[in-house]
Design a protein around this motif. Structure first.
Motif, short mmCIF file in Angstrom:
data_model
loop_
_atom_site.label_atom_id
_atom_site.label_comp_id
_atom_site.label_asym_id
_atom_site.label_seq_id
_atom_site.Cartn_x
_atom_site.Cartn_y
_atom_site.Cartn_z
N THR A 80 0.96 -1.30 -0.11
CA THR A 80 0.13 0.14 0.12
C THR A 80 0.99 1.41 0.06
O THR A 80 0.29 2.30 -0.40
N TYR A 81 2.12 1.34 0.56
CA TYR A 81 3.02 2.28 0.69
C TYR A 81 2.67 3.35 1.82
O TYR A 81 2.93 4.24 1.80
N GLY A 311 1.57 -6.41 -5.05
CA GLY A 311 0.33 -6.14 -4.56
C GLY A 311 -0.46 -7.15 -4.88
O GLY A 311 -1.86 -7.26 -4.85
N ALA A 479 4.90 -0.25 -10.10
CA ALA A 479 3.92 0.44 -8.83
C ALA A 479 3.15 -1.03 -8.36
O ALA A 479 2.70 -1.60 -9.28
N SER A 480 2.74 -0.81 -7.13
CA SER A 480 2.02 -1.96 -6.50
C SER A 480 0.60 -1.72 -6.96
O SER A 480 0.02 -0.54 -7.28
N SER A 483 -1.42 0.16 -4.56
CA SER A 483 -0.75 1.50 -3.82
C SER A 483 -1.81 2.52 -3.55
O SER A 483 -2.91 2.49 -4.31
N SER A 485 -0.76 5.53 -3.08
CA SER A 485 0.11 6.86 -3.17
C SER A 485 -0.67 7.60 -4.03
O SER A 485 -1.55 7.27 -4.93
N HIS A 490 2.05 6.53 -8.82
CA HIS A 490 1.88 5.57 -7.83
C HIS A 490 2.73 4.94 -7.06
O HIS A 490 2.53 3.91 -6.21
N LEU A 491 3.88 5.73 -6.67
CA LEU A 491 4.86 5.20 -5.91
C LEU A 491 5.10 5.85 -4.74
O LEU A 491 4.62 6.98 -4.49
#
Length: 524
Positions: A80-81, A311, A479-480, A483, A485, A490-491
């Motif tokens: 999810t970051y 993810g 990117a997950s 995410s 973000s 999206h990082l």
């Protein structure tokens, strides 16, 4: 007393440590209360290698090189970051712990002319460690750090100022080595057992310091002001900077990366919850570039290595095999000494601190930016060659194949990708295309070696190029898929300060840090 998770050098006993807990009232009269620079330096260098294992994993797990393996869930903050202060919190105390050792060496040798070489090495390694911390956290304690009880709550310094000072310190260390080498009365030589990276070769230490300074200047280009833009005639690294204090297949004596991702000393599997990302494998299988030579050297079952996107979870994804996906198919036995190529190699393999390939690509970028002179095309080609050479190196330092065979593999790679400006540098005509080619090749060369540097490069250049559209596939972005973000890519932008800083240095620790909006000073 600090924890030591390293293999003690052959024939060397570390009788003491450089630091102790402030509230530790229990003392063992059989333990020494002090040590010497000669004894502490090898510990600090080996400790640096151990810490880089964690930095490498962090960089790889942000999606660049790793993703969820089949049958494993609960990746939480990684996918999810939405980082907490506990996420990757070990990066902070681990590197400062190393810095305490290095500062002890520096303080203990500062007034002893016979220990000039030890002092210079410690200062070079100190610059290396502080750059790692700045690149992870931005503003950090620097000018008031490492003073123990004299300064329990050090201030946080401007990261651009730290960068500039690190370059100065590297210049000073090189100057001291030059002066010591030219002196009529020579300092005490550093023995191979006291230097697990270069075996006491001070000319290599000068090259390493030059290369670190160049990396600092390239990374901070346009954001930090450097007073001396010249470099020592020693030049830059053309060989790999590798640490090996005598790693062997035994408890707490293995190469740290092998211990984490390969096998334990008893042959049990390392971490199996991760597998190669779909994004990185595309640079080997033909989805982006064709690179069978390096693919076979690194991956299990290549070219049919299973992959995933960060993810994504589910039992349909193939679970990790015995050992690791980062071991070729012909080396799956963790109970015997390793003889593998690639990035893990074996329990007795050396730990990379800065490879020749990374040095070459740093130089290529520096030439393009006018920081140094030379041919960026030649440095670019040298980086590709050095990457192949490192990956086909065995744990004992010999090559698994002949130099002619490596040249053949490189030629095949160039031929297979002759129409791509990411490989054929002559097709990269604009500054942006040249930078993309350099950073993309560096990204490939750093795969699971020093992954944190690839993560740093992405954040400052946004290369390799990603597709940021919603619904982009794992081949198009690392990117997950989960995410949170708010950024276009999206990082995340960084990890957070550990909770200990909020508890013990709350007056100085920066507030309001976000993993989505707070940038390292050189990032975009």
């Amino acid at each position: 007393m600090k924890k030591i998770n390293i293999l003690l050098l052959s024939g060397l006993v570390i009788w003491g440590t450089s630091c102790k807990k402030f509230l530790d009232i229990n003392q063992n009269p059989n333990d020494a209360t002090s040590s010497t620079p000669q004894l502490i330096l090898p510990q600090a260098i080996t400790g640096t290698a151990s810490q880089l294992n964690g930095y490498n994993s962090m960089g790889a797990q942000f999606g660049l090189y790793m993703a969820n393996a089949g049958g494993y869930g609960a990746f939480g903050e990684t996918v999810t970051y939405e980082f907490s202060s506990g996420y990757n919190s070990g990066r902070w105390p681990g590197m400062y712990d190393v810095l305490e050792d290095l500062q002890t060496v520096i303080d203990g040798s500062a007034t002893d002319e016979s220990l000039k070489f030890f002092n210079a090495i410690a200062r070079i390694m100190k610059a290396h460690a502080f750059q790692k911390l700045v690149d992870a956290y931005n503003s950090i304690p620097y000018s008031e750090a490492l003073q123990g009880q004299k300064k329990l709550q050090p201030k946080y310094d401007d990261p651009a100022v730290i960068y500039a000072d690190l370059a100065k310190e590297l210049d000073k260390a090189i100057a001291d080595i030059n002066a010591a080498q030219a002196a009529t009365v020579k300092p005490v030589a550093v023995k191979p057992t006291q230097d697990p990276m270069f075996g006491g070769d001070m000319n290599l230490w000068k090259k390493f310091a030059n290369t670190l300074k160049l990396r600092i200047m390239v990374t901070g280009n346009g954001k930090a002001t450097f007073s001396n833009k010249n470099f020592d005639p020693a030049g830059f690294l053309t060989t790999d900077a590798l640490v090996n204090p005598g790693y062997v297949r035994d408890v707490n004596k293995q190469n740290p990366k092998w211990q984490t991702w390969g096998f334990s000393s008893t042959g049990s599997d390392g971490n199996k919850a991760w597998m190669p990302s779909t994004f990185i494998l595309a640079f080997y299988t033909g989805a982006k570039l064709k690179d069978a030579g390096r693919g076979r050297a690194i991956y299990y079952k290549y070219p049919n290595t299973p992959t995933n996107r960060l993810g994504l979870e589910g039992s349909s994804i193939e679970s990790s095999p015995s050992g690791s996906f980062w071991l070729p198919s012909d080396n799956r036995d963790g109970k015997t000494a390793g003889s593998a190529t690639g990035v893990l190699k074996g329990p007795e393999a050396s730990m990379p601190i800065l490879t020749a390939a990374e040095s070459d690509f740093i130089q290529a970028e520096a030439i393009e930016k006018g920081i140094i002179t030379g041919s960026s095309s030649d440095a670019f080609s040298a980086g590709i060659n050095a990457s192949f050479k490192y990956l086909y190196q065995l744990p004992d330092g010999t090559s698994a194949i002949s130099s002619d065979s490596i040249s053949t593999l490189v030629a095949k790679y160039l031929d297979d990708n002759s129409t791509s400006p990411l490989v054929n540098f002559s097709l990269a005509t604009s500054p942006a295309q040249k930078l993309e080619a350099i950073i993309t090749q560096k990204f490939i060369a750093l795969n699971m070696i020093n992954s944190e540097e690839a993560w740093n490069d992405y954040r400052r250049t946004h290369y390799p190029t990603l597709n940021n559209a919603n619904g982009a596939t794992g081949t198009q972005t690392f990117a997950s898929s989960q995410s949170k973000s708010t950024r276009a890519d999206h990082l995340p932008t960084r990890i957070l300060y550990p909770g200990t800083e909020g508890a013990y240095n709350s007056t100085n620790v920066p507030k309001g840090i976000s993993p989505f909006t707070s940038l390292i000073f050189w990032a975009q």
